[in-house]
Write an enzyme that holds these catalytic residues in place. Structure first.
Site, PDB file in Angstrom:
ATOM      1  N   CYS A 134       0.847  -1.198   0.000  1.00 41.34           N
ATOM      2  CA  CYS A 134       0.000   0.000   0.000  1.00 41.34           C
ATOM      3  C   CYS A 134       0.880   1.244   0.000  1.00 41.34           C
ATOM      4  CB  CYS A 134      -0.908  -0.017   1.231  1.00 41.34           C
ATOM      5  SG  CYS A 134      -1.853   1.503   1.400  1.00 41.34           S
ATOM      6  N   CYS A 137      -0.162   4.068   2.326  1.00 45.14           N
ATOM      7  CA  CYS A 137       0.054   3.840   3.770  1.00 45.14           C
ATOM      8  C   CYS A 137       1.536   3.977   4.108  1.00 45.14           C
ATOM      9  CB  CYS A 137      -0.385   2.442   4.197  1.00 45.14           C
ATOM     10  SG  CYS A 137      -1.857   1.887   3.409  1.00 45.14           S
ATOM     11  N   ASP A 138       2.404   3.419   3.271  1.00 40.70           N
ATOM     12  CA  ASP A 138       3.810   3.262   3.661  1.00 40.70           C
ATOM     13  C   ASP A 138       4.781   4.103   2.836  1.00 40.70           C
ATOM     14  OD1 ASP A 138       2.804   1.388   5.394  1.00 40.70           O
ATOM     15  OD2 ASP A 138       3.145  -0.296   4.042  1.00 40.70           O
TER      16      ASP A 138
END
Ligand code: NAP
Length: 306
Positions: A134, A137-138
């Site tokens: 993701c 997200c990261d």
């Protein structure tokens, strides 16, 4: 005597919470089972700008929370538990979870789909140590670093574009020489100066010390191998439906998606499939939400004996 719900909804993404909203608002005794937090895969998405009503876009996590609040406003209940198996052989359906068994007259399955893995050695152990699924997200861990994005679909292109604004360098590694992504998405990526495409290429190995330091790439035409140095790898090669817990209780297609048409009806009376988990042409937040409404409608109709 165990409580029998009118409807149990499995999964708290946009399909699940829209089904919960419509079911609870329609007066059905409704419980939604979610294993983590509201929003499903949508909650892992940064900006959603193709869900109507938010002219500046909205982040997926916030939209998930809003959808949960909408459903709970009308009395839908959320229980945080993971579904392990189901038994749809009787008119009263049984859903087993980590928090015990639930009984219901109807079930709406909206468990979505999870990221597909590359399936190469060390991948599981390297999750969070340079292997990610993701970008939104990261991606922030890779400011001014070098990353590789694997895949050529809309998700890979969106991830690569997002990462190109953060990272120093982005490799896009795709097994063919044409992107599957729609042109509207890949044109901006082609113009990004810090993006390099490696065509006809697949990842054969992770190069590591305590975490990822690079990857070995194989050219699928020539079989030639090249190592590239990178700090992180974002795997974006599609998704697999979360249907393992169904174990033969409803019919699936060859890719594991629940066979259901626009009515969301499955092969079992009183069981409906909504959102990314069912066979459909376009898997988007808006189509998942629409499915949720349709599933609740047909659940209501089934309960009324129509
Ligand atoms: P996808 O469209 O299925 O694309 C998967 C990509 O990964 C393809 O390019 C595929 O290569 C490649 N791939 C698959 N297995 C692989 C493997 N083992 N090794 C290397 N490469 C592999 O998946 P997606 O991009 O996640 O999109 C899923 C759905 O969501 C699609 O319907 C998409 O349109 C939609 N979506 C929409 C938006 C948007 O509209 N904003 C954004 C993201 C996703 P091949 O091309 O060679 O098959």
């Amino acid at each position: 005597m165990e409580h029998i719900y009118d409807t149990i909804i499995i999964g708290g993404g946009p399909a699940g919470y829209t089904a919960a909203l419509y079911a609870a608002r329609g007066g059905l005794d409704t419980v939604l089972l979610e294993r983590m937090s509201a929003g499903g895969q949508m909650a892992l998405t940064g900006d959603i700008d193709n869900y109507p009503g938010f002219e500046e876009g909205i982040d997926g996590f916030t939209l998930g929370m809003k959808m949960q609040q909408c459903a709970e406003r009308f009395g839908a209940k959320t229980e945080y538990a993971e579904v392990s198996s189901v038994d749809f052989s009787q008119p009263v359906k049984r859903t087993e979870t980590t928090g015990g068994a639930y009984l219901s007259k109807t079930v709406i399955i909206a468990a979505g789909a999870n990221p597909r893995e590359l399936g190469i050695a060390g991948e599981q152990e390297l999750i969070g140590k340079g292997v990610h699924y993701c970008a939104h997200c990261d991606g922030r861990f890779y400011k001014d670093k070098t990353v590789a994005v694997i895949g050529g679909g809309n998700s890979a292109v969106a991830d690569a574009l997002y990462l190109s604004r953060l990272a120093k360098k982005v490799y896009v590694i795709h097994r063919r020489d044409t992107l599957r992504a729609e042109r509207i998405y890949h044109e901006p990526l082609m113009k990004a100066e810090n993006v390099e495409f490696l065509w006809y290429s697949t990842v054969s190995e992770f190069i590591t010390d305590t975490r990822v330091t690079g990857i070995s790439i194989k050219n699928v035409k020539t079989e030639a191998k090249t190592d590239i140095l990178c700090d992180g790898v974002f795997v974006s090669i599609g998704r697999k439906p979360a249907t393992d817990f169904l174990k033969g209780n409803v019919l699936l297609d060859k890719n594991g998606y629940i066979i259901a048409d626009e009515s969301t009806r499955t092969s079992v009376e009183g069981v409906f499939a909504a959102g990314d988990i069912r066979t459909k042409a376009l898997r988007q937040v808006v189509t998942a939400a629409a499915d949720g409404a349709v599933a609740a409608h047909y659940a209501e109709e089934y309960l009324a004996g129509k």
